[in-house]
Design a protein around this motif. Sequence first.
Motif, PDB file in Angstrom:
ATOM      1  N   ASP A  89       3.295  -4.457  -2.709  1.00 39.47           N
ATOM      2  CA  ASP A  89       2.797  -4.758  -1.369  1.00 39.47           C
ATOM      3  C   ASP A  89       1.859  -3.650  -0.856  1.00 39.47           C
ATOM      4  N   VAL A  90       0.604  -3.759  -1.273  1.00 41.67           N
ATOM      5  CA  VAL A  90      -0.404  -2.758  -0.941  1.00 41.67           C
ATOM      6  C   VAL A  90      -0.637  -2.695   0.577  1.00 41.67           C
ATOM      7  N   GLU A  91      -0.671  -3.860   1.217  1.00 41.42           N
ATOM      8  CA  GLU A  91      -0.926  -3.884   2.670  1.00 41.42           C
ATOM      9  C   GLU A  91       0.141  -3.118   3.441  1.00 41.42           C
ATOM     10  N   ALA A  92       1.394  -3.288   3.029  1.00 39.66           N
ATOM     11  CA  ALA A  92       2.481  -2.596   3.729  1.00 39.66           C
ATOM     12  C   ALA A  92       2.331  -1.082   3.563  1.00 39.66           C
ATOM     13  N   LEU A  93       1.965  -0.658   2.362  1.00 42.98           N
ATOM     14  CA  LEU A  93       1.808   0.781   2.095  1.00 42.98           C
ATOM     15  C   LEU A  93       0.661   1.361   2.938  1.00 42.98           C
ATOM     16  N   LEU A  94      -0.450   0.614   3.016  1.00 37.39           N
ATOM     17  CA  LEU A  94      -1.596   1.107   3.792  1.00 37.39           C
ATOM     18  C   LEU A  94      -1.258   1.146   5.280  1.00 37.39           C
TER      19      LEU A  94
END
Length: 438
Positions: A89-94
């Motif tokens: 989950d790239v969006e959550a990390l960003l």
Amino acid sequence: MIKVCKFGGTSLADGTTMRRVAEILSADPTRRYVVVSAPGKRYGGDVKITDLLYECHRSVEKCGKAGEAFEKVKERFRGIAFELGLTFDVEALLARTEEEIEHERSEEFTASRGEYLMGRFMAAFLELPFVDACDIVRFSSGGKLDDGKSFALTAAALKGKKGAVVPGFYGADRTGRIHTFTRGGSDVSGAIVARAVGADLYENWTDVSGFLACDPRIVDDPAHIRSLSYKELRELSYMGANVLHSESIFPVREADIPIRIKNTFRPEEAGTDILPMSRYRYDGRIVTGIAGKKNFAVVYVEKSLMNSEIGFARRILSVLERYHVSFEHMPSGIDTISFVIDEEQLKGGTLEKITEDIKAAVRPDQLRVFDDIALIAVVGHGMSRNVGTSARLFDAIARAGVNVRMIDQGSSELNIIVGVDNENYERTVRAVYEEFFR
Ligand code: ADP
Ligand code: ASP
Ligand code: MG
């Protein structure tokens, strides 16, 4: 055999270059531990992620929001995730990173997030464990690297792991606050990991095939240096040859671990080996390399019989200490002593205060300040073995029509430092290069 590989920003600029990195790693199973920088420039005129993050911090200071600059950071990382087909989950990390940046309001924390995110992405891509630098690289309260602690923590964290990805450039102090090295500091992180795991080789992957005998922006196609000693590297990198951070040798030096500079885009080329003296082989060359930096001031103090006045230099040094000013060189003669100081440190009236205090402290016959001086370091173990090196050097500079403003030759005879006016810097480097390399 264990190799630690550090990849610089251009090697990690986008998904395509990251695939190259993966190929380099899979070509050699002894390349086990990977240290990463933040994504660098993809093309001339592009912006490094770390520079965008410093901009984010300025925006947080101003209005509490990471703003436009962080939008660009997110875009870069989204692009990489897409190119590599990352599924976490790239969006959550960003989003979490953005919140933390706005909450922490710390320049160093913000600047470190480029390496942190790249570390997380690279670990996911390579399917290796991610080991956060804030848990293994320790700084003391004064901001100095606590090397003993860092080696021990890193060794413990990597023990039993066949491979791992570690972000470069930062660590934490005792209270857990993030602290960064100076710019280019991922090179130092790589050296810490190499030392901690007892690596046989520290490979430093960048965008050039090793160390060149001088800055390629000044001399066209300079000679390639196949190997140099730790000491030569330290002199050259400190004086501006910034292929490798000048502090990178400290962690590896005591364990005699060689460093190899390699080109991610031409992995077949040999690169440059940086070796302890015990493995260094003298190959007959006189000068190994030339480096330099502009914008120094020389504070020149003259007083007859200065040498017989006990404590003369100490009194001047305590003036510098009072203003927290460090100096680079201190050439001296019988009745003269000079201090070469980075002009950055003398701004805002500091120079005037220092000169007044020195006059009061030692009552010199003469005190003069020369500003806008460039320093050029001519470095090589071969210089002490060859009679007449300085004569050739100064003759070449004179033939170029350049007036030498200062000379300092360390007693190790590993280098000669020449001070010239800023405007003569490039011309002098070219003249010295022509003399010893063409
Ligand atoms: P990375 O992002 O991989 O850490 P850097 O930009 O820090 O890379 O260092 C590599 C750059 O150093 C080269 O692209 C080159 O422009 C510059 N450079 C300066 N002096 C030298 C030199 N003497 N030899 C080779 N490269 C040099
Ligand atoms: N990303 C940091 C910088 O740009 C550290 C590094 O690349 O080594 O300075
Ligand atoms: Mg670098």
